[in-house]
Scaffold this motif. Structure first.
Motif, PDB file in Angstrom:
ATOM      1  N   ALA A 146      25.499  11.813  28.810  1.00  0.00           N
ATOM      2  CA  ALA A 146      25.692  12.303  27.440  1.00  0.00           C
ATOM      3  C   ALA A 146      26.256  13.722  27.435  1.00  0.00           C
ATOM      4  CB  ALA A 146      24.362  12.261  26.707  1.00  0.00           C
ATOM      5  N   LEU A 147      25.780  14.550  28.354  1.00  0.00           N
ATOM      6  CA  LEU A 147      26.288  15.922  28.423  1.00  0.00           C
ATOM      7  C   LEU A 147      27.719  15.938  28.960  1.00  0.00           C
ATOM      8  CD1 LEU A 147      25.759  18.928  28.041  1.00  0.00           C
ATOM      9  CD2 LEU A 147      24.610  18.981  30.254  1.00  0.00           C
ATOM     10  N   GLU A 148      27.997  15.063  29.931  1.00  0.00           N
ATOM     11  CA  GLU A 148      29.372  14.963  30.446  1.00  0.00           C
ATOM     12  C   GLU A 148      30.352  14.624  29.316  1.00  0.00           C
ATOM     13  OE1 GLU A 148      28.831  13.435  35.075  1.00  0.00           O
ATOM     14  OE2 GLU A 148      29.167  11.974  33.496  1.00  0.00           O
ATOM     15  N   GLU A 149      29.935  13.737  28.415  1.00  0.00           N
ATOM     16  CA  GLU A 149      30.821  13.331  27.320  1.00  0.00           C
ATOM     17  C   GLU A 149      31.286  14.545  26.503  1.00  0.00           C
ATOM     18  OE1 GLU A 149      29.033  10.871  24.243  1.00  0.00           O
ATOM     19  OE2 GLU A 149      30.899  10.818  23.092  1.00  0.00           O
ATOM     20  N   VAL A 150      30.357  15.405  26.129  1.00  0.00           N
ATOM     21  CA  VAL A 150      30.758  16.492  25.223  1.00  0.00           C
ATOM     22  C   VAL A 150      31.362  17.690  25.966  1.00  0.00           C
ATOM     23  CG1 VAL A 150      29.378  15.841  23.232  1.00  0.00           C
ATOM     24  CG2 VAL A 150      28.337  17.259  25.012  1.00  0.00           C
ATOM     25  N   ILE A 151      30.950  17.890  27.215  1.00  0.00           N
ATOM     26  CA  ILE A 151      31.615  18.963  27.988  1.00  0.00           C
ATOM     27  C   ILE A 151      33.073  18.568  28.193  1.00  0.00           C
ATOM     28  CG2 ILE A 151      31.768  20.104  30.239  1.00  0.00           C
ATOM     29  CD1 ILE A 151      28.729  20.198  30.321  1.00  0.00           C
ATOM     30  N   SER A 152      33.292  17.292  28.460  1.00  0.00           N
ATOM     31  CA  SER A 152      34.685  16.878  28.659  1.00  0.00           C
ATOM     32  C   SER A 152      35.461  16.925  27.333  1.00  0.00           C
ATOM     33  CB  SER A 152      34.745  15.525  29.374  1.00  0.00           C
ATOM     34  OG  SER A 152      34.970  14.489  28.494  1.00  0.00           O
ATOM     35  N   ALA A 153      34.804  16.573  26.233  1.00  0.00           N
ATOM     36  CA  ALA A 153      35.483  16.673  24.932  1.00  0.00           C
ATOM     37  C   ALA A 153      35.842  18.128  24.616  1.00  0.00           C
ATOM     38  CB  ALA A 153      34.603  16.090  23.830  1.00  0.00           C
ATOM     39  N   ALA A 154      34.961  19.057  24.992  1.00  0.00           N
ATOM     40  CA  ALA A 154      35.249  20.480  24.774  1.00  0.00           C
ATOM     41  C   ALA A 154      36.434  20.925  25.638  1.00  0.00           C
ATOM     42  CB  ALA A 154      34.010  21.325  25.097  1.00  0.00           C
ATOM     43  N   ALA A 155      36.465  20.445  26.886  1.00  0.00           N
ATOM     44  CA  ALA A 155      37.564  20.825  27.794  1.00  0.00           C
ATOM     45  C   ALA A 155      38.899  20.258  27.290  1.00  0.00           C
ATOM     46  CB  ALA A 155      37.273  20.314  29.207  1.00  0.00           C
ATOM     47  N   ILE A 156      38.875  19.021  26.797  1.00  0.00           N
ATOM     48  CA  ILE A 156      40.105  18.371  26.328  1.00  0.00           C
ATOM     49  C   ILE A 156      40.617  19.028  25.049  1.00  0.00           C
ATOM     50  CG2 ILE A 156      41.008  16.196  25.343  1.00  0.00           C
ATOM     51  CD1 ILE A 156      38.966  14.758  27.290  1.00  0.00           C
ATOM     52  N   SER A 157      39.684  19.333  24.134  1.00  0.00           N
ATOM     53  CA  SER A 157      40.096  19.779  22.791  1.00  0.00           C
ATOM     54  C   SER A 157      40.187  21.291  22.652  1.00  0.00           C
ATOM     55  CB  SER A 157      39.073  19.268  21.770  1.00  0.00           C
ATOM     56  OG  SER A 157      37.812  19.882  22.015  1.00  0.00           O
ATOM     57  N   GLY A 158      39.521  22.028  23.526  1.00  0.00           N
ATOM     58  CA  GLY A 158      39.476  23.488  23.364  1.00  0.00           C
ATOM     59  C   GLY A 158      38.430  23.952  22.377  1.00  0.00           C
ATOM     60  N   ALA A 159      37.609  23.025  21.864  1.00  0.00           N
ATOM     61  CA  ALA A 159      36.560  23.430  20.912  1.00  0.00           C
ATOM     62  C   ALA A 159      35.373  24.013  21.664  1.00  0.00           C
ATOM     63  CB  ALA A 159      36.098  22.224  20.099  1.00  0.00           C
ATOM     64  N   PRO A 160      34.786  25.112  21.165  1.00  0.00           N
ATOM     65  CA  PRO A 160      33.535  25.603  21.735  1.00  0.00           C
ATOM     66  C   PRO A 160      32.435  24.551  21.522  1.00  0.00           C
ATOM     67  CG  PRO A 160      34.516  27.229  20.252  1.00  0.00           C
ATOM     68  CD  PRO A 160      35.260  25.949  20.044  1.00  0.00           C
ATOM     69  N   LEU A 161      31.444  24.543  22.404  1.00  0.00           N
ATOM     70  CA  LEU A 161      30.372  23.535  22.342  1.00  0.00           C
ATOM     71  C   LEU A 161      29.017  24.228  22.316  1.00  0.00           C
ATOM     72  CD1 LEU A 161      29.256  20.589  22.752  1.00  0.00           C
ATOM     73  CD2 LEU A 161      29.499  20.984  25.218  1.00  0.00           C
ATOM     74  N   HIS A 162      28.152  23.762  21.416  1.00  0.00           N
ATOM     75  CA  HIS A 162      26.762  24.215  21.419  1.00  0.00           C
ATOM     76  C   HIS A 162      25.863  22.978  21.504  1.00  0.00           C
ATOM     77  CE1 HIS A 162      23.256  26.703  20.611  1.00  0.00           C
ATOM     78  NE2 HIS A 162      22.873  25.792  19.731  1.00  0.00           N
ATOM     79  N   VAL A 163      25.043  22.913  22.544  1.00  0.00           N
ATOM     80  CA  VAL A 163      24.152  21.769  22.751  1.00  0.00           C
ATOM     81  C   VAL A 163      22.768  22.117  22.204  1.00  0.00           C
ATOM     82  CG1 VAL A 163      23.138  20.208  24.460  1.00  0.00           C
ATOM     83  CG2 VAL A 163      25.438  21.145  24.827  1.00  0.00           C
ATOM     84  N   VAL A 164      22.274  21.300  21.258  1.00  0.00           N
ATOM     85  CA  VAL A 164      20.994  21.623  20.610  1.00  0.00           C
ATOM     86  C   VAL A 164      19.813  21.078  21.414  1.00  0.00           C
ATOM     87  CG1 VAL A 164      22.057  21.666  18.317  1.00  0.00           C
ATOM     88  CG2 VAL A 164      20.937  19.564  19.112  1.00  0.00           C
ATOM     89  N   HIS A 165      18.651  21.646  21.166  1.00  0.00           N
ATOM     90  CA  HIS A 165      17.350  21.257  21.734  1.00  0.00           C
ATOM     91  C   HIS A 165      17.453  20.482  23.053  1.00  0.00           C
ATOM     92  CE1 HIS A 165      18.131  17.384  19.871  1.00  0.00           C
ATOM     93  NE2 HIS A 165      17.927  17.818  18.658  1.00  0.00           N
ATOM     94  N   ILE A 166      17.901  21.182  24.076  1.00  0.00           N
ATOM     95  CA  ILE A 166      18.168  20.543  25.378  1.00  0.00           C
ATOM     96  C   ILE A 166      16.915  19.906  25.983  1.00  0.00           C
ATOM     97  CG2 ILE A 166      17.862  22.698  26.732  1.00  0.00           C
ATOM     98  CD1 ILE A 166      20.760  20.654  27.655  1.00  0.00           C
ATOM     99  N   THR A 167      15.747  20.518  25.791  1.00  0.00           N
ATOM    100  CA  THR A 167      14.535  19.979  26.431  1.00  0.00           C
ATOM    101  C   THR A 167      14.125  18.638  25.840  1.00  0.00           C
ATOM    102  OG1 THR A 167      13.286  21.365  24.912  1.00  0.00           O
ATOM    103  CG2 THR A 167      13.504  22.172  27.164  1.00  0.00           C
ATOM    104  N   SER A 168      14.426  18.416  24.554  1.00  0.00           N
ATOM    105  CA  SER A 168      14.004  17.161  23.942  1.00  0.00           C
ATOM    106  C   SER A 168      15.027  16.056  24.187  1.00  0.00           C
ATOM    107  CB  SER A 168      13.733  17.348  22.448  1.00  0.00           C
ATOM    108  OG  SER A 168      14.922  17.587  21.764  1.00  0.00           O
ATOM    109  N   LEU A 169      16.054  16.332  24.961  1.00  0.00           N
ATOM    110  CA  LEU A 169      16.993  15.298  25.414  1.00  0.00           C
ATOM    111  C   LEU A 169      16.895  15.130  26.924  1.00  0.00           C
ATOM    112  CD1 LEU A 169      19.916  16.483  23.180  1.00  0.00           C
ATOM    113  CD2 LEU A 169      18.707  14.323  22.940  1.00  0.00           C
ATOM    114  N   GLY A 170      16.672  16.252  27.603  1.00  0.00           N
ATOM    115  CA  GLY A 170      16.655  16.221  29.066  1.00  0.00           C
ATOM    116  C   GLY A 170      15.302  15.884  29.659  1.00  0.00           C
ATOM    117  N   PHE A 171      14.221  16.250  28.943  1.00  0.00           N
ATOM    118  CA  PHE A 171      12.870  16.114  29.508  1.00  0.00           C
ATOM    119  C   PHE A 171      12.882  16.667  30.943  1.00  0.00           C
ATOM    120  CE2 PHE A 171      13.720  12.589  26.516  1.00  0.00           C
ATOM    121  CZ  PHE A 171      12.930  13.033  25.485  1.00  0.00           C
ATOM    122  N   SER A 172      12.452  15.859  31.937  1.00  0.00           N
ATOM    123  CA  SER A 172      12.388  16.392  33.310  1.00  0.00           C
ATOM    124  C   SER A 172      13.766  16.675  33.903  1.00  0.00           C
ATOM    125  CB  SER A 172      11.629  15.413  34.204  1.00  0.00           C
ATOM    126  OG  SER A 172      12.348  14.193  34.244  1.00  0.00           O
TER     127      SER A 172
END
Ligand SMILES: [Zn+2]
Length: 500
Positions: A248-274
């Motif tokens: 899931a993180l790869e998807e949006v990091i790559s979308a940011a790289a392709i589009s040039g849009a800055p990216l902010h990932v919200v509440h990382i712990t409640s998606l990543g857990f361990s």
């Protein structure tokens, strides 16, 4: 002799008058020296005296007096100053008002709890809105604190697909892939929202699983044109492949790289857990390689969202590594079982999931790259305690009690860092998150020995302790620890508006 005496007398009188005039002139000059020392500003609306002023930008950490006029900080000085109102801040920390970069609750009830937690600016960036203009005008002149919103992919998808959901979609916007025409409509909606001053583009990909990767990339392309940040709740959480949090993180990091849009990932712990440390490593590496990526978390070990949303579709137990007993019904505080889960999923409402390991919360908070935010929403006094206690919890539990962060590190994560994330799209953020001459007088004054959250999962509607004074645009809204009635000094924080 008399004549002579008279002459002498006159001479003495002239000397005396001359001396008096001289002394008078000196006193006037003296007066103007004091004024000059104060840059000609001897009169302020409010002065904050003898506080420990902490500015995370300049690293100022010293006893100072602050003069405020017309809603902004006019003077920071060691000299005595006088104002129409004065606040004695001896023994207290005077900090920039806290900025919550992730707050869903955007009504008066929520604003009262936020300000009692030291927050002066709340931003709904993850879900956003489908109508940026309407969102700001609904709050104009009626808001206790500053507020802002993004244009949201989720609400736009709900509008275009006529989904009857509320906070999250429940029908076509969840399960139906967008047609080419609908993707164009979504793009147009996003462009319009950004032109109206939306603070970026919000995404809740887990809530819209049928939105293809191409659809999301098309949205990022619109954001990339004006460098508007894309604020994303990732498509997947947990470690189960192929739909893992890493993918899931790869998807949006790559979308940011392709589009040039800055990216902010919200509440990382409640998606990543361990898996959160691995995700933080990915973000750090992307930054090292030149991408504009930021990330936030909230300081709690439980998540909260609507039970009827796609987050709790088949497979949630495996994905998040939890089961029914880890779920708590926000309305009543009860723990769930298979039966009550099925019942509430039909009726709908907020559910809390105890799913994030404490050591993950701690290591994420301690990471210098991570912004702290609440993801809060309180409704009729019900909800997750993060909506009411996040900021006092950071400074009380994690700074003072556990010494995980220094006070200045803790403050930076809730003032300067969120301000900097947004100042490109919203230049007015350059005057927030700092205490310096010319900054907005959004100021939080707290007792560093007493500050602590009081809100719990069972009783979330509890004000934090230790917040003594809060000013919003130079207006005192918390006075001696009490919320002041009346007055709505909050302003809309908007990006640059383009009228086409
Ligand atoms: Zn979210």
């Amino acid at each position: 002799m008399i004549h002579t005496d008279n002459k002498l007398y006159k001479k003495l009188m002239v000397q005396k008058i001359f001396t008096l005039c001289f002394l008078f002139l000196v006193s006037i000059l003296n007066q103007s020296c004091i004024n000059n020392d104060l840059s000609g500003k001897s009169d302020f609306d409010i002065v904050i005296l003898n506080g420990r002023v902490m500015d995370p930008e300049s690293d100022l950490d010293a006893i100072r007096n602050i003069g405020i006029r017309d809603g902004s900080v006019q003077l920071i000085t060691t000299k005595e100053i006088i104002g129409q109102t004065s606040i004695d801040a001896q023994g207290l920390v005077v900090a920039p008002g806290f900025i919550d970069i992730h707050q869903h609750g955007q009504d008066h009830e929520n604003y009262c709890y936020k300000v009692m937690d030291g927050v002066t600016t709340v931003l709904e960036l993850e879900m956003g809105t489908a109508d940026v203009d309407a969102w700001y005008s609904e709050r104009e002149g009626k808001a206790l604190i500053n507020h802002g919103v993004s244009i949201g992919h989720v609400p736009l998808r709900m509008k275009i697909m006529n989904d009857p959901g509320g906070f999250a979609p429940v029908s076509d916007a969840v399960y139906k892939p967008a047609s080419d025409e609908e993707i164009i409509l979504l793009q147009e909606g996003i462009e319009k929202g950004l032109n109206q001053g939306g603070l970026g583009v919000g995404f809740g990909l887990m809530y819209t699983p049928a939105a293809s990767r191409w659809e999301i990339l098309e949205m990022f392309r619109v954001a990339g044109k004006t460098k508007a940040p894309c604020v994303v709740h990732l498509r997947y959480g947990g470690q189960k492949e192929p739909g893992s949090c890493i993918a899931a993180l790869e998807e949006v990091i790559s979308a940011a790289a392709i589009s040039g849009a800055p990216l902010h990932v919200v509440h990382i712990t409640s998606l990543g857990f361990s898996q959160t440390p691995k995700m933080l490593q990915m973000i750090s590496e992307a930054r090292t390689n030149g991408l504009d990526v930021t990330v936030e978390c909230y300081p709690y070990t439980a998540t909260q969202t609507t039970i009827e949303s796609a987050v709790y579709d088949e497979g949630w137990q495996e994905s998040f590594g939890i089961t029914f007993e880890d779920l708590q019904w926000a309305e009543t505080g009860e723990r769930l079982n298979a039966e009550s889960f099925t019942k509430y999923r039909k009726s709908g409402g907020m559910v809390i999931a105890h799913s994030i390991p404490e050591d993950v919360v701690r290591s994420t908070i301690a990471d210098p790259m991570v912004i702290l935010a609440s993801d809060g929403i309180l409704s009729g006094g019900k909800g997750h305690p993060r909506g009411t206690g996040t900021f006092a919890r950071v400074l009380g539990k994690y700074v003072r009690e556990e010494k995980l962060l220094s006070l200045s590190e803790g403050l930076k994560k809730i003032t300067l860092m969120p301000a900097r994330r947004l100042e490109e799209i919203a230049p007015m953020m350059k005057n927030k998150g700092r205490i310096r001459e010319g900054a907005d007088a959004d100021i939080t004054i707290f007792n560093p020995e007493l500050i602590i959250d009081q809100a719990t999962y069972e009783e979330p509607a509890k004000y934090s302790k230790g917040i003594e004074y809060v000013l919003v645009n130079g207006v005192v809204v918390v006075n001696k620890g009490r919320l002041q009635d009346g007055g709505f000094p909050g302003k809309g924080v908007r990006g640059i508006v383009n009228d086409f």
